[in-house]
Motif scaffolding. Structure first.
Motif, short mmCIF file in Angstrom:
data_model
loop_
_atom_site.label_atom_id
_atom_site.label_comp_id
_atom_site.label_asym_id
_atom_site.label_seq_id
_atom_site.Cartn_x
_atom_site.Cartn_y
_atom_site.Cartn_z
N ASN A 139 0.82 -1.22 0.00
CA ASN A 139 0.00 0.00 0.00
C ASN A 139 0.85 1.27 0.00
OD1 ASN A 139 -2.45 -1.25 0.16
ND2 ASN A 139 -2.75 -0.94 2.35
N GLN B 124 2.77 1.93 2.79
CA GLN B 124 3.04 2.29 4.20
C GLN B 124 4.53 2.05 4.45
OE1 GLN B 124 -0.43 1.50 6.98
NE2 GLN B 124 -0.15 -0.50 6.05
N ASN C 291 7.74 1.61 7.11
CA ASN C 291 8.27 1.38 8.46
C ASN C 291 9.74 1.78 8.45
OD1 ASN C 291 9.36 0.30 10.85
ND2 ASN C 291 9.48 -1.75 9.96
N VAL D 279 4.11 1.92 11.65
CA VAL D 279 4.02 2.67 10.39
C VAL D 279 4.55 4.07 10.69
CG1 VAL D 279 2.49 3.65 8.65
CG2 VAL D 279 2.06 1.34 9.53
N THR E 76 5.80 6.45 8.20
CA THR E 76 5.19 7.35 7.20
C THR E 76 3.96 6.63 6.64
OG1 THR E 76 7.28 8.43 6.67
CG2 THR E 76 5.59 8.46 4.96
N THR E 77 2.81 7.27 6.76
CA THR E 77 1.57 6.59 6.35
C THR E 77 1.47 6.53 4.83
OG1 THR E 77 0.17 8.54 6.13
CG2 THR E 77 0.42 7.65 8.36
N ARG E 78 0.56 5.70 4.34
CA ARG E 78 0.39 5.58 2.89
C ARG E 78 -0.18 6.87 2.30
NH1 ARG E 78 -4.73 1.34 2.49
NH2 ARG E 78 -6.31 2.81 3.18
N THR E 79 -0.78 7.70 3.14
CA THR E 79 -1.33 8.97 2.66
C THR E 79 -0.22 10.02 2.53
OG1 THR E 79 -3.18 8.36 4.07
CG2 THR E 79 -3.32 10.50 3.01
#
Ligand code: COA
Length: 434
Positions: free
Chosen positions: A319, A321, A323, A379, A381-384
């Protein structure tokens, strides 16, 4: 008013005497990275039996971290703001803690009661003609800790460079001073290797002339710098920088001429490298070392043109995301300034946030691009938030892409031997990939 020289003389004491002033139950802050005052830390560790319930807090450790030893139980316990090599096992074994917060918010948290500091142990230069000492290589969160602590103990070290920017404290702001000349800890650039070079080349291809660079921690930023030799008018506004930046400055590649803020100056919150770097920044008017509420504030970062934030990560899922700080449930490092810069670059109209990693870990045995994270993985840095992901196989831009498109792009930069496995995961989730 007392002459600052008399005031300074009256504050001089020994390291053992100085640390004896720390009340039991205090939260004790150590200057960040190469600002950690070894003589004071050694005295604290040596005299550990006299203390009860001290909480030792700091970012990046560069010393031996003996305050994490099992024998310190009941005397002192470490609470890491960023986990490093010497503190990792203590955190992972439950002998020490980790507290996540955005690096740029530290000064606010130190002053508004969110994370108060009782005692700050810092390194400073000898006072100048006006009675000011400089925090030298680390101002970032160190200055805010010193300004907000009830007790400020300084190791006055003539090997600490005097830096410009926001590094100064007046001797009247110090509670006591311990004169001791000790070499600063050094971090030498490691070998880059073929994979690192390929990553460096892929990132350098995204850097346009006139960009304002942030370089994170680790070998990847060093690798990138190696491939920037033919760029023009780069600027530096970065949480930290190391020796590689000095070479590019001396070659005339880094001029800061295109910057909107601090034009012509290199800006950092802290510096970590070899003596070559420390000598370079000493009294250098072109280098500003400032506090993190400025340097790492996304609302400040985005004001420079073409911000390119370059940071490393450990794993990316399909996605997007990211880590960057844990191995499953185990804390490995910390969030540091990664999100500050990912978001600052995102707020800059022509900014790029780049997260880079080798495609595999454990000598090629496992892929770092994975269908899903192991339960408990952080997570960072988020996927957004995610923008560019780079490996030795290329760079992909995930912004504006569907989850299915992201999976396809990420598989294209995975190690070839894991691509079929990842495609299978993608097919079972989204049907056909194309
Ligand atoms: N599974 C298992 N092991 C893994 C792994 C994974 N997914 N990913 C990495 N590893 C192993 C590596 O193989 C390496 O092991 P080795 O030392 O035995 O070779 C080790 O973990 C470290 O990985 P590496 O990629 O070499 O780390 P690094 O030193 O380049 O640091 C981060 C990378 C992400 C840990 C570091 O940049 C970080 O903490 N970032 C977050 C904070 C940040 O970005 N701040 C930015 C502003 S300064």
């Amino acid at each position: 008013m007392m002459d600052w020289r008399q005031l300074y003389e009256s504050k001089l004491t020994s390291a053992d005497e100085a640390v004896r002033r720390i009340p039991n139950g205090s939260r004790v802050f150590f200057g960040q990275a190469a600002n950690q005052p070894p003589v004071l830390v050694d005295a604290l560790v040596r005299g550990y039996r006299q203390f009860r319930d001290l909480e030792i807090v700091h970012w990046v450790p560069m010393g031996k971290s003996e305050y994490c030893d099992p024998k310190m139980k009941g005397h002192m316990r470490h609470n890491a703001l960023f986990v490093g090599n010497s503190t990792r096992s203590a955190v992972q074994e439950g002998r020490a803690d980790y507290t996540p917060f955005f690096y740029h918010q530290a000064p606010r948290f130190f002053s508004d009661g969110t994370f108060p500091i009782d005692a700050a142990l810092v390194s400073v230069t000898p006072p100048d003609a006006h009675g000011y000492v400089s925090l030298g290589v680390s101002v970032g969160g160190t200055k805010a800790a010193a300004l907000n602590a009830g007790l400020v103990i300084a190791q006055v070290n003539d090997q600490m460079p005097r830096t410009m920017g926001d590094s100064f404290l007046h001797v009247s702001q110090l509670s006591c001073c311990v004169e001791a000349s000790t070499p600063l800890p050094e971090l030498s650039p490691g070998p880059i290797g073929e994979v690192g070079e390929a990553i460096g080349r892929n990132i350098a291809a995204l850097v346009e002339d006139g960009s304002t660079l942030q370089l994170g921690i680790g070998s990847i930023p060093d690798a990138v710098l190696k491939f920037l030799g033919d760029k023009k008018d780069l600027g530096i506004h970065s949480e930290m920088f190391s020796d590689g930046v000095v070479d590019l400055y001396e070659k005339g590649v880094i001029t800061g001429a295109n910057k909107t803020l601090d034009r012509g100056k290199m800006v950092a919150a802290f510096l970590m490298g070899t003596r070559k770097l420390y000598d370079f920044v000493d009294n250098h008017p072109g280098v500003l070392v400032k506090t993190v509420d400025y340097v790492n504030n996304p609302a400040v970062i985005c004001q420079n043109p073409k911000v390119v934030a370059i940071n490393s990560c450990l794993q990316v899922d399909l996605n997007g995301q990211v880590n960057s700080e844990s191995m499953g449930v185990k804390q490995f490092s910390g969030v540091g300034g990664q999100l500050d810069y990912v978001r600052g670059a995102a707020m800059c109209p022509d900014g790029k946030a780049i997260l880079a990693m080798p495609s595999t870990a454990r000598q090629g045995e496992i892929s770092r691009i994975v269908p899903v994270f192991e339960a408990g993985t952080t997570v960072t840095t988020t996927r957004t938030d995610v923008h560019y992901i780079v490996t030795e196989y290329g760079a992909v831009n995930l912004r504006g892409k569907s989850l299915r498109e992201r999976a396809r792009l990420l598989i294209s930069i995975a190690h070839p031997k894991f691509r079929e496995q990842l495609r299978e995961a993608c097919r079972s989730r989204y049907g056909e990939e194309d």
